[in-house]
Enzyme design. Structure first.
Site, PDB file in Angstrom:
ATOM      1  CB  SER A  80      26.749  12.488  28.597  1.00  0.00           C
ATOM      2  OG  SER A  80      27.561  11.816  27.663  1.00  0.00           O
ATOM      3  CB  ILE A  81      23.503  12.324  24.539  1.00  0.00           C
ATOM      4  CG1 ILE A  81      22.749  11.719  23.362  1.00  0.00           C
ATOM      5  CG2 ILE A  81      24.551  13.328  24.066  1.00  0.00           C
ATOM      6  CD1 ILE A  81      21.888  12.699  22.628  1.00  0.00           C
ATOM      7  CE  LYS A  82      28.831  14.519  22.600  1.00  0.00           C
ATOM      8  NZ  LYS A  82      28.787  14.855  21.165  1.00  0.00           N
ATOM      9  CG  ASP A  83      27.160   7.008  28.224  1.00  0.00           C
ATOM     10  OD1 ASP A  83      28.057   7.871  28.200  1.00  0.00           O
ATOM     11  OD2 ASP A  83      26.686   6.560  29.283  1.00  0.00           O
ATOM     12  CB  ALA A  86      31.058   6.135  23.460  1.00  0.00           C
TER      13      ALA A  86
END
Length: 369
Positions: A80-83, A86
């Site tokens: 996901s884009i959240k990597d 994060a």
């Protein structure tokens, strides 16, 4: 990747007294601190953000824009884009001395994708991760977090954000404990910074500076703010279209309403991955030109249709495509536009909900004739 320890899982039922709830959480966090954490080689995060811009062809609307592309974030290691954010948040926290590798426990409230990215980062640095998720999160997402070695607390969804049982409140309570760091993804400006430094430039470079419109589902809002800020510095005429869901209040904030006057209008929704009932500090409304609201029904139905375009994407990606169609209908997109859609995550964690007929029927998003 080495086989990693499987994390633990507990449920908050919502019928505990405040004292019982806090005792349950205190015992849990103490047990976790004794737990051996997962370990992942650094090489698995070195390619975060190195993602392709893919071309999309839809014969039904192909004459309504110059070209259509999607930034396929599912190429990131945690899908996901959240990597991207994060990694930025954890790396910045280590530089600032807020995280001691191998000692500090990372605690965050998440709908799954941020948690996966944080769990991956924790595994790289040898830190245990505790993730508090609402109970609407799919089984696949929870299983993925556990397999990354994260410890998961499942909290009730249908409660106010300031209720003691909400996943925000549980995160904040655990954040008061010793040797615990809370990323605060909604208010941690490393979130916006990550997309300003990486995702915005990626879109600009992949389109050779010719992008005219970007459509982005918004939640914590670091993605839309970072990308929007970068691209508008390059060309202030680039349109940034945010995607919100019915039940969220982000579009009302853009309309100029005060949070205190509209927060009571928020309500639960089934679609995952975007929308909020708070005003995140990462939300820079000045870079968003327009909001498109997407319902559960339209977003989830479109998610099931995306494979016809040759892509297998998650729920917020379906909403992104609905926003594209509505933007065309509203005249926000014309035949001269080069459009980039944000596809925030893979469909893999959603196989038991949006891609499952029984789940869709149970939620009344499908009709069984």
């Amino acid at each position: 990747m080495k086989e990693t320890p499987i994390g633990s899982l507990i449920y908050i039922l919502g019928n505990e007294t405040k004292e019982e709830l806090h005792e349950k959480l205190d015992i849990y966090i103490l047990q976790i601190k004794k737990h051996s954490c997962a370990h992942v080689d650094r090489k698995y995060i070195d390619q975060i953000g190195n993602i392709p811009l893919i071309n999309l062809y839809d014969p039904l609307i192909n004459n309504r824009y110059k070209s259509l592309h999607a930034l396929d974030i599912s190429y990131n290691p945690a899908l996901s884009i959240k990597d991207i954010m994060a990694k930025e948040m954890v790396d910045d926290a280590i530089k600032e001395g807020l995280i001691q590798p191998g000692i500090t426990t990372i605690v965050e409230a998440t709908s799954g994708n941020t948690g996966a990215g944080i769990a991956l980062m924790g595994a790289v640095y040898g830190n245990n991760t505790v993730l508090v998720v609402p109970n609407k999160v799919s089984k696949e997402k929870i299983d993925r977090l556990l397999k990354f070695g994260a410890h998961v607390i499942v909290a009730p969804t249908k409660v106010a954000s300031n209720d003691i049982y909400s996943y925000y409140s549980i995160r904040d309570y655990l954040g008061t404990k010793k040797n615990v760091w809370v990323p605060q993804q909604y208010d941690n400006l490393s979130n916006t910074k990550a997309h300003y430094l990486h995702t915005g430039p990626r879109i600009w470079e992949e389109t050779k500076g010719e992008v005219t419109t970007v459509i982005i589902p918004t939640g914590t809002s670091g993605t839309v703010s970072g990308i929007g800020r970068y691209l508008k510095e390059k060309n202030k005429k680039i349109k940034i279209i945010g995607v919100d869901t019915i039940g969220s209040i982000l579009y009302l904030l853009k309309m100029g309403y005060d949070l205190k006057d509209i927060q009571h209008l928020s309500h639960s929704y089934d679609i995952q991955g975007f929308g909020e009932d708070i005003f995140p500090k990462n939300l820079d409304l000045s870079v968003i030109d327009e909001y498109i609201r997407v319902s559960d029904m339209s977003g989830l139905t479109m998610t099931r249709l995306l494979p016809a375009l040759g892509v297998f994407q998650g729920q917020s990606s379906g909403a992104s495509y609905v926003a594209l169609l509505e933007s065309i209908d509203k005249g926000l997109i014309t035949k001269k536009d080069i459009v980039v859609l944000m596809f925030p995550d893979s469909a893999i964690p959603y196989r038991n909900d949006v891609f499952n007929d029984e789940w869709m029927l149970d939620k009344k998003f499908l009709i069984n004739y």
